[in-house]
Design an enzyme around this catalytic site. Structure first.
Site, PDB file in Angstrom:
ATOM      1  N   HIS A  63    -100.687  74.701 -59.722  1.00  0.00           N
ATOM      2  CA  HIS A  63    -100.632  75.146 -61.119  1.00  0.00           C
ATOM      3  C   HIS A  63    -100.838  73.946 -62.056  1.00  0.00           C
ATOM      4  O   HIS A  63    -100.698  74.085 -63.267  1.00  0.00           O
ATOM      5  CB  HIS A  63     -99.277  75.789 -61.438  1.00  0.00           C
ATOM      6  CG  HIS A  63     -99.029  77.086 -60.710  1.00  0.00           C
ATOM      7  ND1 HIS A  63     -99.947  78.092 -60.664  1.00  0.00           N
ATOM      8  CD2 HIS A  63     -97.951  77.532 -60.022  1.00  0.00           C
ATOM      9  CE1 HIS A  63     -99.441  79.115 -59.970  1.00  0.00           C
ATOM     10  NE2 HIS A  63     -98.240  78.797 -59.567  1.00  0.00           N
ATOM     11  N   LYS A 102     -98.413  95.874 -60.597  1.00  0.00           N
ATOM     12  CA  LYS A 102     -99.423  96.899 -60.889  1.00  0.00           C
ATOM     13  C   LYS A 102    -100.838  96.413 -60.601  1.00  0.00           C
ATOM     14  O   LYS A 102    -101.692  97.165 -60.185  1.00  0.00           O
ATOM     15  CB  LYS A 102     -99.354  97.230 -62.385  1.00  0.00           C
ATOM     16  CG  LYS A 102     -98.345  98.272 -62.768  1.00  0.00           C
ATOM     17  CD  LYS A 102     -98.578  98.566 -64.246  1.00  0.00           C
ATOM     18  CE  LYS A 102     -97.851  99.766 -64.723  1.00  0.00           C
ATOM     19  NZ  LYS A 102     -98.043  99.940 -66.188  1.00  0.00           N
ATOM     20  N   SER A 117    -101.749  84.709 -62.823  1.00  0.00           N
ATOM     21  CA  SER A 117    -103.149  84.983 -63.177  1.00  0.00           C
ATOM     22  C   SER A 117    -103.946  85.574 -62.025  1.00  0.00           C
ATOM     23  O   SER A 117    -105.146  85.826 -62.174  1.00  0.00           O
ATOM     24  CB  SER A 117    -103.825  83.688 -63.646  1.00  0.00           C
ATOM     25  OG  SER A 117    -103.157  83.185 -64.771  1.00  0.00           O
ATOM     26  N   TYR A 153    -109.845  87.147 -63.493  1.00  0.00           N
ATOM     27  CA  TYR A 153    -109.161  88.275 -62.865  1.00  0.00           C
ATOM     28  C   TYR A 153    -109.852  89.589 -63.252  1.00  0.00           C
ATOM     29  O   TYR A 153    -110.075  90.463 -62.413  1.00  0.00           O
ATOM     30  CB  TYR A 153    -107.699  88.278 -63.312  1.00  0.00           C
ATOM     31  CG  TYR A 153    -106.833  89.324 -62.648  1.00  0.00           C
ATOM     32  CD1 TYR A 153    -106.203  89.067 -61.439  1.00  0.00           C
ATOM     33  CD2 TYR A 153    -106.643  90.574 -63.242  1.00  0.00           C
ATOM     34  CE1 TYR A 153    -105.401  90.027 -60.829  1.00  0.00           C
ATOM     35  CE2 TYR A 153    -105.850  91.541 -62.641  1.00  0.00           C
ATOM     36  CZ  TYR A 153    -105.231  91.260 -61.439  1.00  0.00           C
ATOM     37  OH  TYR A 153    -104.438  92.216 -60.842  1.00  0.00           O
TER      38      TYR A 153
HETATM   39  P1  A3P Z   1     -99.137  92.262 -62.589  1.00  0.00           P
HETATM   40  O1  A3P Z   1     -97.748  91.740 -62.772  1.00  0.00           O
HETATM   41  O2  A3P Z   1     -99.866  92.448 -63.878  1.00  0.00           O
HETATM   42  O3  A3P Z   1     -99.183  93.491 -61.748  1.00  0.00           O
HETATM   43  P2  A3P Z   1     -99.979  85.621 -59.201  1.00  0.00           P
HETATM   44  O4  A3P Z   1    -100.492  86.066 -57.872  1.00  0.00           O
HETATM   45  O5  A3P Z   1    -100.813  84.544 -59.817  1.00  0.00           O
HETATM   46  O6  A3P Z   1     -98.530  85.339 -59.153  1.00  0.00           O
HETATM   47  O7  A3P Z   1    -100.214  86.869 -60.171  1.00  0.00           O
HETATM   48  C1  A3P Z   1     -99.494  88.070 -59.954  1.00  0.00           C
HETATM   49  C2  A3P Z   1    -100.304  89.187 -60.555  1.00  0.00           C
HETATM   50  O8  A3P Z   1    -101.406  89.509 -59.696  1.00  0.00           O
HETATM   51  C3  A3P Z   1     -99.464  90.477 -60.644  1.00  0.00           C
HETATM   52  O9  A3P Z   1     -99.970  91.180 -61.775  1.00  0.00           O
HETATM   53  C4  A3P Z   1     -99.802  91.163 -59.343  1.00  0.00           C
HETATM   54  O10 A3P Z   1     -99.553  92.543 -59.339  1.00  0.00           O
HETATM   55  C5  A3P Z   1    -101.287  90.849 -59.231  1.00  0.00           C
HETATM   56  N1  A3P Z   1    -101.757  90.912 -57.840  1.00  0.00           N
HETATM   57  C6  A3P Z   1    -101.129  90.474 -56.720  1.00  0.00           C
HETATM   58  N2  A3P Z   1    -101.866  90.724 -55.635  1.00  0.00           N
HETATM   59  C7  A3P Z   1    -102.987  91.342 -56.066  1.00  0.00           C
HETATM   60  C8  A3P Z   1    -104.132  91.878 -55.394  1.00  0.00           C
HETATM   61  N3  A3P Z   1    -104.248  91.811 -54.080  1.00  0.00           N
HETATM   62  N4  A3P Z   1    -105.105  92.436 -56.152  1.00  0.00           N
HETATM   63  C9  A3P Z   1    -105.008  92.498 -57.496  1.00  0.00           C
HETATM   64  N5  A3P Z   1    -103.939  92.026 -58.190  1.00  0.00           N
HETATM   65  C10 A3P Z   1    -102.935  91.454 -57.475  1.00  0.00           C
END
Ligand code: A3P
Length: 297
Positions: free
Chosen positions: A113, A264, A49, A198
């Site tokens: 979590h 992404k 998330s 987000y």
């Molecule tokens: P996507 O798979 O849709 O690209 P978490 O950090 O809770 O594991 O979530 C991972 C999600 O956050 C991934 O989404 C990842 O690309 C995105 N994410 C990680 N770092 C980020 C950042 N600095 N800014 C925006 N989104 C980010």
């Protein structure tokens, strides 16, 4: 749930939340052993998330208050955000109820979590601050699926994961109740629980990072250098973090490459992956679960 048991593995339910076996031990260790300090900060989320981003922003917000010399490496340049802000139940407390916490400076920043009611147990009488980041469940699903493929090192079908998410059976699920627990927590204890999204962090990053700073007790001031917010946003951007050597080569304790946490980072990627039937099913669950809660997606 045999149809997707192979996909998610054996899960066990504790206080309404599903965990893989040793994570439960971690939750119990945490419940037994965690002694909160009133300045503690806990960053909470359902997996995928936006925890990595929230951790980076929180680290950067506090780091800016230190008078470090300019040739010192910023912690985000030498460590992955998950290394600096460990997960309580599947990191620090996984094997012990008395981990060494002496290396944490004040404020100690942890992540979790666990749903709100479980986390709350040891924090009951402490004014610890909790920040929850919530994300559109459809994008969470797609992100989870990609992450799972990296973990399994092969491309797997999304359907079982979709079914398990809808059923509410999956790591740290049900998603629906997870979000609701923090949403209600934020309404009941607004000084202690900040509910972030987000999507809002993406659409109005400056406003959201200021909101976060305010809540954490380290607001941006008039005296502060101009462009300070933008600098933090740039440092914590997906583009910048994913390009750092530490995040290209390092791995978590469970051997997941840090690079898997950066993909992404877009809003609405689900449109490239979910069928209209899948979307409809999720929309119906959302309607039913969040009816009357004041929470919308
Ligand atoms: P996507 O798979 O849709 O690209 P978490 O950090 O809770 O594991 O979530 C991972 C999600 O956050 C991934 O989404 C990842 O690309 C995105 N994410 C990680 N770092 C980020 C950042 N600095 N800014 C925006 N989104 C980010």
């Amino acid at each position: 749930l045999p149809s997707y048991k192979d996909f998610v593995g054996n899960l066990y339910n504790y206080r309404g939340c599903w965990y893989y076996p040793n994570a439960i031990q971690g939750v119990l260790n945490f419940e037994r052993g965690f002694k909160p300090q009133k300045t503690d900060i806990i960053l909470a989320s359902y997996p995928k998330s936006g925890a990595t981003w929230l951790k980076a922003l929180t680290i950067a917000l506090f780091e800016r208050l230190k008078n470090n010399s300019s040739d010192e490496l910023h912690p985000l340049q030498s460590h992955n955000p998950h290394r600096i802000v460990p997960v309580l139940e599947i990191g620090l407390y996984l094997k012990t109820s008395t981990p060494d916490l002496t290396k944490f400076s004040t404020p100690r920043v942890f992540s979790t979590h666990m749903p709100f009611h479980t986390l709350q147990l040891p924090l009951k009488d402490s004014p610890c601050k909790i920040v929850y980041v919530c994300r559109n469940v459809k994008d969470v699903l797609v992100s989870l699926w990609y992450f799972r493929c990296v973990q399994l090192q092969k491309k797997v079908d999304m359907e079982p994961l979709f079914e398990s998410l809808c059923e509410g059976v999956g790591f740290f699920g049900p998603f629906w109740e997870h979000v609701l627990s923090y949403w209600r927590g934020s309404l009941e204890y607004p000084k202690q629980v900040l509910f972030m999204r987000y999507e809002e962090m993406k659409s109005e990053p400056s406003a959201q990072v200021k909101r976060l700073a305010e809540f954490l007790g380290c607001p941006f001031t008039e005296e502060e250098e101009e462009g300070s917010v933008d600098k933090i946003l740039e440092l914590c951007s997906l583009r910048n973090l994913s390009g750092l050597e530490i995040n290209k080569s390092g791995k978590t304790l469970n051997k997941v490459p840090y690079s898997a946490f950066f993909r992404k980072g877009e809003v609405g990627d689900f449109k490239n992956h979910l069928t209209p039937e899948m979307e409809n099913k999720i929309d119906m669950i959302i309607q039913e679960k969040y009816k009357g809660s004041g929470l919308n997606f």
